[in-house]
Write a protein that holds these residues in place. Structure first.
Motif, PDB file in Angstrom:
ATOM      1  N   LEU A  77       0.827  -1.213   0.000  1.00  0.00           N
ATOM      2  CA  LEU A  77       0.000   0.000   0.000  1.00  0.00           C
ATOM      3  C   LEU A  77       0.861   1.262   0.000  1.00  0.00           C
ATOM      4  CD1 LEU A  77      -2.812  -1.092   2.479  1.00  0.00           C
ATOM      5  CD2 LEU A  77      -3.075  -0.651   0.029  1.00  0.00           C
ATOM      6  N   MET A  78       1.958   1.249   0.778  1.00  0.00           N
ATOM      7  CA  MET A  78       2.853   2.413   0.798  1.00  0.00           C
ATOM      8  C   MET A  78       3.487   2.640  -0.570  1.00  0.00           C
ATOM      9  SD  MET A  78       4.882   2.548   4.378  1.00  0.00           S
ATOM     10  CE  MET A  78       4.638   0.995   5.209  1.00  0.00           C
ATOM     11  N   LEU A  79       3.857   1.565  -1.236  1.00  0.00           N
ATOM     12  CA  LEU A  79       4.463   1.672  -2.555  1.00  0.00           C
ATOM     13  C   LEU A  79       3.479   2.276  -3.557  1.00  0.00           C
ATOM     14  CD1 LEU A  79       6.873   1.113  -4.434  1.00  0.00           C
ATOM     15  CD2 LEU A  79       5.896  -1.157  -4.826  1.00  0.00           C
ATOM     16  N   ILE A  80       2.269   1.748  -3.591  1.00  0.00           N
ATOM     17  CA  ILE A  80       1.258   2.259  -4.519  1.00  0.00           C
ATOM     18  C   ILE A  80       0.949   3.727  -4.217  1.00  0.00           C
ATOM     19  CG2 ILE A  80      -1.158   2.059  -5.244  1.00  0.00           C
ATOM     20  CD1 ILE A  80      -0.851  -0.999  -4.711  1.00  0.00           C
ATOM     21  N   GLU A 124       1.471   9.536  -5.294  1.00  0.00           N
ATOM     22  CA  GLU A 124       1.801  10.861  -4.769  1.00  0.00           C
ATOM     23  C   GLU A 124       2.933  11.515  -5.560  1.00  0.00           C
ATOM     24  OE1 GLU A 124       0.581  13.069  -2.498  1.00  0.00           O
ATOM     25  OE2 GLU A 124      -1.131  11.734  -2.549  1.00  0.00           O
ATOM     26  N   ASP A 125       3.843  10.701  -6.059  1.00  0.00           N
ATOM     27  CA  ASP A 125       4.947  11.226  -6.851  1.00  0.00           C
ATOM     28  C   ASP A 125       4.428  11.886  -8.124  1.00  0.00           C
ATOM     29  OD1 ASP A 125       7.754  11.610  -7.402  1.00  0.00           O
ATOM     30  OD2 ASP A 125       7.560   9.990  -8.888  1.00  0.00           O
ATOM     31  N   ILE A 153      -2.450   7.599 -11.635  1.00  0.00           N
ATOM     32  CA  ILE A 153      -3.697   6.923 -11.263  1.00  0.00           C
ATOM     33  C   ILE A 153      -4.349   6.309 -12.499  1.00  0.00           C
ATOM     34  CG2 ILE A 153      -5.225   8.935 -11.485  1.00  0.00           C
ATOM     35  CD1 ILE A 153      -5.422   6.333  -8.680  1.00  0.00           C
ATOM     36  N   GLN A 154      -4.042   6.871 -13.676  1.00  0.00           N
ATOM     37  CA  GLN A 154      -4.621   6.344 -14.917  1.00  0.00           C
ATOM     38  C   GLN A 154      -4.203   4.895 -15.183  1.00  0.00           C
ATOM     39  OE1 GLN A 154      -7.133   7.489 -16.728  1.00  0.00           O
ATOM     40  NE2 GLN A 154      -7.181   9.098 -15.184  1.00  0.00           N
ATOM     41  N   ILE A 209      -5.774   5.809  -1.533  1.00  0.00           N
ATOM     42  CA  ILE A 209      -5.717   5.274  -2.898  1.00  0.00           C
ATOM     43  C   ILE A 209      -7.126   5.159  -3.478  1.00  0.00           C
ATOM     44  CG2 ILE A 209      -5.105   3.252  -4.286  1.00  0.00           C
ATOM     45  CD1 ILE A 209      -2.863   2.748  -2.105  1.00  0.00           C
ATOM     46  N   LEU A 210      -8.055   4.635  -2.669  1.00  0.00           N
ATOM     47  CA  LEU A 210      -9.426   4.436  -3.140  1.00  0.00           C
ATOM     48  C   LEU A 210     -10.095   5.750  -3.530  1.00  0.00           C
ATOM     49  CD1 LEU A 210     -11.769   2.546  -3.710  1.00  0.00           C
ATOM     50  CD2 LEU A 210     -12.350   2.646  -1.273  1.00  0.00           C
TER      51      LEU A 210
END
Length: 129
Positions: free
Chosen positions: A6-9, A14-15, A20-21, A63-64
């Motif tokens: 989850l942190m990676l995603i 965020e980067d 998100i696409q 993320i959601l």
């Protein structure tokens, strides 16, 4: 392992929020082997996660919220409403950090239909403590 994933995603998104696409493309894919209901998975994860620490729910809600906005309300209105209900239920017994909560709520409320539902459900009462 879940924390790390989850942190990676979340970090990747965020980067560069345009990434998100890539997740939306997985959600919308017409190829069975590439399609995955990421919104449904994250939504279920939030409703079922009962870890003592909030980090997993914080990241998943972050993320959601971005994924629902990018996928568009018309394509995931049921899941979006379920997520909104989960957020509203947080008033009774918070299981998510206030920063993640606010981020997710603000992302969802940018959608007119969800903002209307939020008001109709007495959502502003969340802020009267």
């Amino acid at each position: 392992m879940v924390n790390y994933a989850l942190m990676l995603i979340d970090g990747i998104l965020e980067d560069s929020r345009s990434r998100i696409q890539y997740l939306v493309n997985i959600q919308r894919s017409h190829k069975k082997e590439k399609k995955e209901d990421l919104i449904g998975v994250l939504n279920s994860f939030l409703w079922q996660n009962n870890q003592a620490e909030t980090i997993q729910r914080d990241l998943a809600s972050h993320i959601l919220a971005m994924l629902i906005e990018a996928h568009e309300y018309k394509n995931c209105h049921i899941e979006a409403k379920q997520f909104m209900n989960w957020l509203i239920e947080q008033k009774q017994n918070p299981t998510v950090n206030i920063n993640a909560y606010t981020f997710a709520l603000m992302y969802l409320l940018k959608t007119n239909e969800l903002a209307k539902d939020f008001v109709e459900q007495g959502g502003f009462e969340l802020f009267h403590r």
